[in-house]
Structure formats: C-alpha cells, structure tokens
Design a protein around this motif. Structure first.
Motif, short mmCIF file in Angstrom:
data_model
loop_
_atom_site.label_atom_id
_atom_site.label_comp_id
_atom_site.label_asym_id
_atom_site.label_seq_id
_atom_site.Cartn_x
_atom_site.Cartn_y
_atom_site.Cartn_z
N UNK A 794 59.22 17.53 108.65
CA UNK A 794 58.72 18.56 107.70
C UNK A 794 59.55 20.16 108.93
N UNK A 795 59.51 20.33 109.28
CA UNK A 795 59.46 21.28 110.33
C UNK A 795 60.95 21.00 110.38
N UNK A 796 61.39 20.59 110.97
CA UNK A 796 63.22 20.52 110.93
C UNK A 796 63.39 20.26 109.56
N UNK A 797 63.41 19.44 108.91
CA UNK A 797 64.13 19.38 107.84
C UNK A 797 63.74 20.47 106.46
N UNK A 798 63.32 21.23 107.10
CA UNK A 798 62.36 22.69 105.68
C UNK A 798 63.40 23.02 105.40
N UNK A 799 64.79 23.38 106.17
CA UNK A 799 66.20 24.66 105.85
C UNK A 799 66.25 23.74 104.91
N UNK A 800 66.12 22.37 104.87
CA UNK A 800 67.76 21.49 104.34
C UNK A 800 67.33 20.87 103.14
N UNK A 801 65.73 20.32 102.94
CA UNK A 801 64.80 19.76 102.29
C UNK A 801 63.69 19.56 102.45
N UNK A 802 63.13 21.21 101.26
CA UNK A 802 61.52 21.47 101.34
C UNK A 802 61.01 20.14 101.09
N UNK A 803 59.20 20.71 101.77
CA UNK A 803 58.52 19.76 101.69
C UNK A 803 57.79 19.86 100.40
N UNK A 804 57.56 18.90 99.41
CA UNK A 804 56.74 19.38 98.20
C UNK A 804 55.57 19.46 98.61
N UNK A 805 54.95 19.08 99.05
CA UNK A 805 53.51 19.14 98.94
C UNK A 805 52.74 19.40 100.52
N UNK A 812 50.74 18.93 106.79
CA UNK A 812 50.75 17.39 106.42
C UNK A 812 50.16 16.79 106.93
N UNK A 813 50.25 15.38 106.11
CA UNK A 813 49.26 15.06 106.82
C UNK A 813 49.76 13.85 107.89
N UNK A 814 50.15 12.45 107.47
CA UNK A 814 50.90 12.21 108.15
C UNK A 814 52.29 11.16 107.70
N UNK A 815 52.77 12.13 106.44
CA UNK A 815 53.52 11.60 105.67
C UNK A 815 54.58 12.56 105.19
N UNK A 816 55.63 12.61 104.62
CA UNK A 816 55.77 14.41 104.00
C UNK A 816 56.74 13.52 102.86
N UNK A 817 56.99 14.80 101.91
CA UNK A 817 57.41 14.17 101.02
C UNK A 817 58.63 15.33 100.66
N UNK A 818 59.72 15.03 101.09
CA UNK A 818 61.15 15.54 100.40
C UNK A 818 61.03 16.28 99.05
N UNK A 819 61.65 16.89 98.55
CA UNK A 819 61.68 17.13 97.59
C UNK A 819 63.90 17.15 97.19
N UNK A 849 61.07 7.79 95.04
CA UNK A 849 60.98 7.79 94.36
C UNK A 849 59.57 8.02 93.86
N UNK A 850 58.22 7.89 94.92
CA UNK A 850 56.89 7.47 94.68
C UNK A 850 56.57 8.78 95.54
N UNK A 851 55.50 9.61 95.03
CA UNK A 851 54.12 9.17 94.19
C UNK A 851 55.24 10.13 93.45
N UNK A 852 56.40 11.18 93.06
CA UNK A 852 57.73 12.00 92.62
C UNK A 852 58.46 11.53 92.38
N UNK A 853 59.37 11.12 91.28
CA UNK A 853 60.25 10.47 90.94
C UNK A 853 61.42 11.44 91.64
N UNK A 854 62.43 11.25 92.21
CA UNK A 854 64.11 11.64 92.87
C UNK A 854 63.58 12.02 94.33
N UNK A 855 62.21 11.95 95.12
CA UNK A 855 61.62 12.54 95.83
C UNK A 855 62.32 11.61 96.95
N UNK A 856 61.70 11.74 98.83
CA UNK A 856 61.86 10.96 99.72
C UNK A 856 60.13 10.81 100.46
N UNK A 857 59.19 10.18 100.52
CA UNK A 857 58.52 10.42 100.90
C UNK A 857 59.05 9.60 102.28
#
Length: 963
Positions: A794-805, A812-819, A849-857
C-alpha cells in the motif's frame, strides 16, 4: 576484530525452524519494509493497526513449534493408530487404484494443487480443459446433456438437486420423496437441508411405503441406482409417474456402474447426482472427493455450482471460461440459488484424468471385473448355504443374517475385513476395483461351516454371468471424444498432464496476490501425509476403533483452532467455507429454537459482506436485511442500531467479516457485538480474513458467537484450482450442543451438513502440520508478517494507485484495495485491463472488482519474499506508466498494451503489426522477463459470447471454431 561466539546447542537444534521457511521476510527485509511504511518496529505497526480494545493479552495455548522432521514423525505415529483393514462397506465409498502417473503429476504436484479458482480464464486453460473433460465424462456416463464442474460430495449434491427441482418444476407441493434405500448419509444431509426450507422429506423404507409415496403429491423424487444395498431397480415406470404429477425425478447414480447400466438420461431422469470417488481418489476417511450433478438442458441456468464453458478469445480462437453461475452467489446474494463458491477441483481433475487414462474400454473392463467378481461371490455364498438375498446387482451382495449379524461382522474384523451392517439384520458386502481372488476366499471363509470346503473362483468363473438384468444393460457408447481415446500410455498421459499444467499460472510460478483468498505457501512437509495409506485408505464408516488416529488428530486440531480463535467448540465437518457459513447459521437457528424463539429469522448483513453470507442466510430460511456502510467502508453503526431496534423481536443474527471486507480493522466491533446481543441476536464473524487475526485478536473473545474458518486459506490447505477446502464452524460455549454432526455417529446437534463425519478428513493433516511446525509464536509472526506485507505494498504504490480504504493512520489490515476507478474517465482503462496486463508480467491478478467495482484487492500473505513483493510493485508501477502514456495520448484508448493484454506468442509472431507499441513492449514490458517468461495460451476471452453460446462438454474444438 571482534570474535563471534559459537552458537549454543539449542540454537543449532532450532536452526531449521519451519516458520523461518514459511515466512518469506527476514529481519533485514522487515527493517526496509518498516522504513517504507514509516513505522519503527513490527510491534509498533501491529499496535497501530489492531484496535487495543480487542488485542489478545495471552499466548495461544498451542504446543511450541517443532521441526519438519519431528512433526512428520509425530504425525506418522498418530496415523499409525488408524487400522487399515480391507473395507467391503461400500455405501458410496470404494477402494480404487490411483494411477501412479496421476498420483505423482497431479495429486502431489504443486502446479495443480496450488492453483487458484479459474476466474482469470486466460491463465487457467489447462485446469479448465481438465474440468471440461470431467463434465463430458459425467454427461456421457449419465446420458444427460448438462453437467457442472463438481460438487462438494454426493450428499450435498443430492440436497442441491432437491432445491434445484423445487425451483424448476410446476408442482406446488412441498413434499420430497426419498427412497429409504439411498445412502444413509445422503438422507441425513437432505433432512438437514430440508427442515429450514419447510420441505417435508417423505422417506419410503419399504416397497409398500414407496408405492404409497409415489401415488401421493410431491415435487420431486430421489432414488439410488444401484441402491445402497446393491439392488438395481428398473426406475422407468416411476419416472413416468413422477412426470405425470409435474414432479422431477432425481437419480443418485454410481458412475462406474453406468458403464454397464442403462444411463438415467435414457429413461428420462431430470437430475442425476453422485460421486466420482472410485475414479482414482482414495477413500480418504470420506473426503475430499468430487461429486457431480447433471441435469436436463432447461435446468442449466438454475444449476448450482460452477460450469466451465467454451468461448472464443480476441483472436477468434476457442478458449475455456467459467460460465453462467460463476460466482453468482456474489452477484445475486440472498436471491442466489446456492451459496457454493468452491468445488472439488483437484479431485475432479483426478477423476477426469482417470477416465482419460483408462478410456471407455478401460473403464468398462474395470466395471466388468467388479461385476463378474460380484456374481462369483454370490454364487459361492449360495453354494455355502449363506442367507443371500436374491437381487440384481452390480457390486454389492446382501445377506439376511438376523441374530448372527454382529458376530459375523466381528469375525470379519478379526480376519482383517470390514463388512457393512445394514438395518441390523442384514450384512452388505461391496466389491471394487481393488478386489482380488484372495478377498473372495476370505469372505467365503466367514460363512463356511466347520469342515465345509470353500468355493474357488476358478471353478465358478466359467459358469456365471454378471447379475445385471438384461433389460437394464447399457447399449449406448460413451467417452467417444478423442481425448478419452488417445492418452493410454504412461508417456502420452505424462505429456498431456504437463501440456495442460504449462498453460496455467499457479503458486509454484509466481505470487498470487488475491485479496480475501490468502494464497500462501502450502509446504511440502504439510502435503506429504495426505497420501499415507494410514490416512488415505480409511473408510469413513469403518468401526470407530479403526479410526483412532483420525479421532486424535480431530481432537488436537480442534483444540488448536479453539486456541487460535477464542471459541469453546468446533466442528470440522463442513467441507467448504460455504458449508461452514451454512452450518454456523443452522447452529444459531437451533439455539433460538431451543429457547422457544424459533420466530427469530432476521439476519442483518452489511452491504460490504461476502456474497456467500446472504446466500447462506437464505439457505436456512432467514430473511436478509442489509445494513449500510459509511464512506470509509465501515459498518454504519447508526443504521445498524436502527435495524436492530426495528427487528429486535425477530433478530436472529448479524453477519460481519473482520477485519472488514474492505481490509480494515473496524474500531467499533466490540460495540457492534454488544448491540446485537442486547437485542437477542447472535454475532457471526466470517473467518475469511482470519489471516489477520491469528495471535493478534480472537473473535470468540471480542464478542463473536460463531465463525467459520477457511483452512484452505489461513491454515495452509491449498486451493487446488478451486477446491478442496475445509470450513470448520467455531462457536462459544452455549452453542456447542448445536454444532452439526451425523446421527449415525451418535453426535447430537443440528444434523449432518456433509456426507462424511469429518468432511474432507484427508486434508486435515495439512493444517495439523502447519500448526505443529509453527507453534503459537510462529502463527502470530505469520499474521504480523502478512499485515506488514500488505502495508508495504500500500505504501509503495500510494503515489501510483491510492488505497481506497484505510484506518485513520493510513494503515490497512492484511490486504488493501487499490483504487483504479478514475482511469475510466482519464483514459478508458479499467481494472480488468490492468488485471490482464499483469499476465504479461507473469502475475495472476489481484481480486478484481470485489468488493468495489473497478478496483483491485491485493493480499500478499506472509509467505512472499521481499524480492517477489518488489517484483509485483514494480510491475504495477510500470503498468501505471503505460496508463500515463494513454492519458497523454501517446497510445489510443482502444489500441494500447492494456487493451490488447494478455499477449500470446502467436499474436506477437504474426506477420503484420499495426499497433503503436512494439512487439517487445507487448511481450517483455520489463527486461527481466526475457530470462523467465510465462506465456498465456489464449488472448482475452469473450465472456458474453461464451454465455450466449454455451458448450460445457468436449465439443471438437476445430468444428466449434468453424461453426
């Protein structure tokens, strides 16, 4: 120079600790990752993420870790407490020979057992071809036009067929007629499933009861073919009678017998179910085995489970994909036709390969041998004057032994054999592929009187035919497709298996960063015991004293899982996560009924929940009420409180996932639990994300009443390409009496939820080994390493793909949703395009696209090395650079590497190239791929075409492409 002190003996002894091999991040890596995140230590990171109100204060009561060698030796001693006798029990479980080429190259091969469910079709063509072979095998043998890609077990398939019939026929009756001569475990599972749905199971235990039931009103009928006692009935008149009442006729059929018997599809059955266990999968104390379901064509869009279909890729070439019902429970939620989201893919592949290897002639030969031996056995028993019941049969003889039943069965055990006691006064003896002439001599010896000469096979074999009635002998051909008539040499079979596995991307090739699916190391030492004879060759209904090793393993593993979760009791019977959800809700329902509050039927479920949650609630007859989530993805506590107050009198349960489906530790979880309890409801905590909790927090301590675990996620059972799984259900103390169990095993509770008492028993040693080798400290370290890895990405990709939640501090916990949602507007790129482009970089996509459409978890797990995490991060950054070129107009929105991904070798080597990027950019977007390159075998698959033109069996692909 300073001198380094010599290591102590204890340090030398512990140098091979397993957890250091399971966890991919070492101390130096950890320091680099913490620096990228901005935390000073792993402890500080965890304390800033896991709410202090729920943090564990004590160590889990699990034995300290031991080495791999020591754990294997300890488990071997446990396995040795099982007694491997020759079982002639039958009842849906039979001895079989697993061909060595299949055992070594599929069942024991990580290229097959570490693969994920084939949701990404382009990198799953190999296992999907194997599943199409499975579907073809089932269609051909049953005579039905449509089959799915496997079910959890025969009993579950029968229960699912009941609900499929209910929603498919015109009859308005709520009565389901079941022949008493079906397998007992099937009857139990059907009764469990029927009760909350208001379906009446009319069990017909005699011919008069059957005639009376068939003359009555019902929506469907189930009969076993051959029956559990071995008898073969002519069901044709019964099928016609059922159809005259607008009811469905369901047949539970033995596939090996169907090589010799008229298939149910030829006498107009509507649904056919059964197991493929005897096609190469050992007894396994009941599982895992692939069941099957086949049906008439008009039922196909209501059929539960997965179907692999044929479509075309972007180049017009044929390609396989999951069709129709794929993850439909996630889409339709409480309106889903089933909650099943895993199957038994690995055992299904074994069964299909068994059919490919033997072919129609080989299968027929095996069946004829069984049938011939059965006829010879019967003739010999007749000569000895044994009380043989005359019946048409394929593999089972029945004797009316009255008061001598128990003594004969005991004498058999003393001789090293298990017979089946049937309705107290009968003995059943079932033969199988492994039966020998010596076995027949042993059985005859049990019935011979003193001094009586035993019959011999040699004397009888020329004078007997099979006991299959002429009117029901099969005349139609089956398995005519070339795939079943080509690979009969071991060399040919070996290369076919390798060719298919080369098309797939599994965990043995690269990281699979799937959010909510926890694709972690499935260590070889964990896998070795599953094929030990002491575990593999045990019949699930053998006498209990022969299964003592399994009983101890069950008790130990349950104790360790209780320690990990904070619960008081656990049942290991559910053989999938979906079954665990179902069992947990049944447990809650039974508890309320015991308190005189059976009217409590409201289940509150947040809008972010896994789609299986509302589907499971619907299966037990609960009414789903959806609660809101706030803008940060957390449960909206104000809306939850309002719903609790509105439904207080009827509130049964709330189902939450923790950490949330959005990958965040919600800080109000204890308040949520207290609120629901205040209104008389129970709290179901979905254990899908337990990989973030083991050792850090325990749902049984912070307010959960019930959880299911996914042993195929957190506790290292591999996904197997979509199964097998295990979904134990864990409960607090006052719910323990309501856990599921088989009545035949003397276990009180809500009833059976799977065919075997221990569900998928043979894979439980995997989780046992994991816990034993990790110990409490290793298990907690694994959780913390998984959380560290997710926050690093999540931190390494923050400038390229924001973490949604994220939590308030950005973690984040053990997973992150890239917006990725904004790319649709800036350049037309969708999350699916990124998922497909990742294949060109050698990666399986994160959850799309789970749990949010057009995202990658993304869930990296604790097993990946820093080098692999960085390889993924660098791939995602490189793809962001490609997106930028589209945004700048350097590449057209409809003609760029993302839209054309994945790139096959054939497409790159074609004559003309009219794209604005080079072939090298398509093939080798980063230089390191030139040394190691995975090539997808097909281009992007057309999903819409596949659903509009559904083929689920082995259509000759050349003809299909031409058509």
């Amino acid at each position: 120079m300073p001198t380094t002190s010599a290591p102590t003996l204890a340090q030398l002894e512990n140098a091979s600790e397993f957890h250091a091999r399971h966890i991919g991040i070492d101390a130096a890596d950890e320091a680099l990752m913490l620096k990228a995140i901005g935390e000073t230590s792993r402890r500080a990171l965890i304390d800033s993420i896991v709410p202090r109100s729920i943090a564990r204060s004590s160590t889990m009561d699990i034995p300290a870790a031991i080495t791999e060698a020591a754990a294997l030796a300890e488990l071997k001693a446990l396995a040795g407490k099982n007694q491997v006798l020759k079982s002639f029990i039958g009842q849906g479980y039979y001895g079989t020979h697993t061909p060595g080429v299949i055992l070594r190259n599929i069942l024991e091969n990580p290229a097959w057992y570490t693969a994920y469910t084939p949701y990404q079709a382009e990198i799953s063509q190999g296992r999907m071809e194997a599943l199409v072979n499975f579907q073809t095998m089932v269609c051909d043998l049953t005579g039905m036009p449509m089959a799915n890609a496997s079910m959890l077990d025969e009993a579950t398939a029968a229960a699912e067929s009941m609900t499929l019939a209910k929603r498919s026929v015109r009859s308005k009756s709520n009565v389901f007629v079941v022949a008493g001569d079906c397998h007992p475990q099937t009857i139990e599972v059907i009764q469990t499933r029927a009760k909350p749905l208001g379906i009446t199971v009319a069990l017909a235990n005699s011919a008069p009861e059957w005639e009376a039931a068939m003359a009555g009103d019902y929506f469907a009928v189930l009969a076993q073919y051959p029956a559990t006692s071995g008898r073969i009935d002519d069901l044709r008149a019964d099928v016609k009678l059922a159809h005259s009442k607008n009811a469905a006729f369901i047949v539970a059929a033995d596939l090996l017998a169907l090589t010799l018997l008229t298939p149910p599809g030829e006498f107009d059955a509507d649904i056919v179910v059964g197991t493929t266990q005897r096609f190469g999968m050992p007894l396994c104390n009941g599982g895992p085995h692939a069941a099957y379901m086949a049906c008439r064509d008009e039922y196909k869009r209501s059929m539960p489970g997965r179907i692999v279909g044929v479509s075309i890729d972007t180049h017009g070439n044929p390609a396989y994909r999951l069709a129709l019902q794929t993850r439909e429970q996630h889409i339709r939620r409480e309106k889903a036709t089933s909650n099943i989201c895993t199957a038994q893919v690995l055992p299904a592949v074994v069964a299909s390969m068994y059919a490919v290897y033997h072919g129609p002639e080989g299968l027929t030969r095996i069946a004829q041998r069984v049938a011939k031996f059965t006829a010879i056995l019967a003739k010999g028993l007749e000569q000895l004057g044994a009380p043989l019941r005359a019946q048409a049969t394929f593999d089972t003889v029945t004797l009316k032994t009255d008061g001598a039943t128990n003594s004969i069965a005991a004498r058999a055990v003393s001789a090293g054999a298990n017979l089946r006691i049937y309705f107290k006064d009968y003995l059943c003896i079932s033969l199988d592929e492994t039966t020998t002439r010596a076995d027949l001599a042993l059985i005859w010896s049990l019935f011979a009187k003193d001094g009586q000469a035993l019959p011999t096979v040699e004397a009888l074999e020329g004078s007997v035919d099979t006991l299959i009635p002429a009117a029901l002998r099969r005349t139609s051909k089956f398995l005519t497709h070339p795939v079943f008539n080509t690979h009969h040499s071991e060399t040919g079979m070996l290369r076919y298996i390798r060719m298919l596995s080369d098309k797939d991307l599994a965990l043995d090739r690269s990281m699979i960063p799937l959010g909510s699916c926890t694709m972690k190391l499935n260590a070889t030492s964990e896998m070795i015991p599953i094929t030990w004879p002491e575990f593999a060759n045990i019949h699930p209904f053998a006498p209990a004293d022969q299964r003592q090793g399994y009983a101890e393993l069950d008790a130990q593993l349950r104790a360790w899982l209780c320690a990990a979760t904070g619960y008081a009791g656990i049942s290991l019977q559910p053989n999938a996560g979906s079954q665990g959800e179902y069992a947990g809700l049944l447990t809650i329902q039974a508890y309320h009924a015991s308190k005189g509050q059976a009217h409590r039927n409201i289940c509150l479920i947040p809008s972010s929940a896994h789609g299986t949650n509302p589907a499971s609630a619907q299966m037990v007859g609960m009414q789903v009420v959806v609660t809101k989530c706030d803008e940060n993805g957390n449960v909206d506590m104000a809306d939850l409180q309002a719903k609790c107050e509105q439904h207080s009198a009827n509130l049964a349960a709330v189902m939450i996932t923790y950490p949330s489906t959005h990958g965040v530790f919600e800080t109000s979880v204890k308040e949520l639990c207290a609120l629901v309890h205040q209104h008389g409801g129970r709290v179901y905590v979905d254990g899908a994300n337990m990989n973030a909790l083991v050792g850090t927090a325990a749902p049984g301590e912070f307010g959960g009443d019930v959880s299911h675990l996914n042993l195929h996620k957190t506790f290292c059972i591999p996904h197997g390409g979509g199964g097998p799984g295990v979904g134990p259900v864990c409960v607090v103390a006052d719910l323990v009496p309501f856990l599921p169990g088989h009545a035949t095993g003397g276990v009180p509770g809500t009833g059976a939820v799977s065919a075997a008492p221990l569900g998928n028993a043979a894979v439980l040693p995997i989780s046992w080994m994991y816990c034993r080798m990790m110990g409490p400290d290793g298990l907690q370290h694994a959780t913390e390493a998984a959380i560290l890895a997710a926050n690093y990405i999540s931190a390494r990709l923050a400038d390229h793909y924001p973490t949604l939640y994220a939590s308030a501090n950005g973690h984040v916990a053990h997973e992150c949703i890239l917006d990725l949602r904004h790319f649709k507007d800036t350049c037309g790129v969708m999350a699916e395009d990124v998922a497909k482009r990742l294949m060109d970089y050698g990666f399986h996509a994160p959850t799309l696209s789970f749990p949010v459409p057009n995202t990658l978890m993304v869930e990296p797990t604790e097993s990946e090395t820093l080098a692999e995490l960085d390889r993924f991060v660098n791939a995602m950054i490189a793809i962001r650079g490609e997106i930028a070129r589209v945004e700048k107009g350097e590449w057209p929105q409809d003609n760029n590497p993302l839209k054309h991904a994945p790139h096959t070798a054939a497409s790159l080597l074609g004559g003309e190239w009219d794209r604005p990027y080079s072939r090298e950019v398509g093939a080798f977007p980063v230089a390191s791929l030139k040394a190691v390159k995975y090539w997808p075998s097909v281009g992007r698959v057309d999903n819409v075409y596949g659903d509009r033109n559904l083929f689920c069996s082995c259509v000759p692909l050349a003809e299909y492409a031409e058509g």
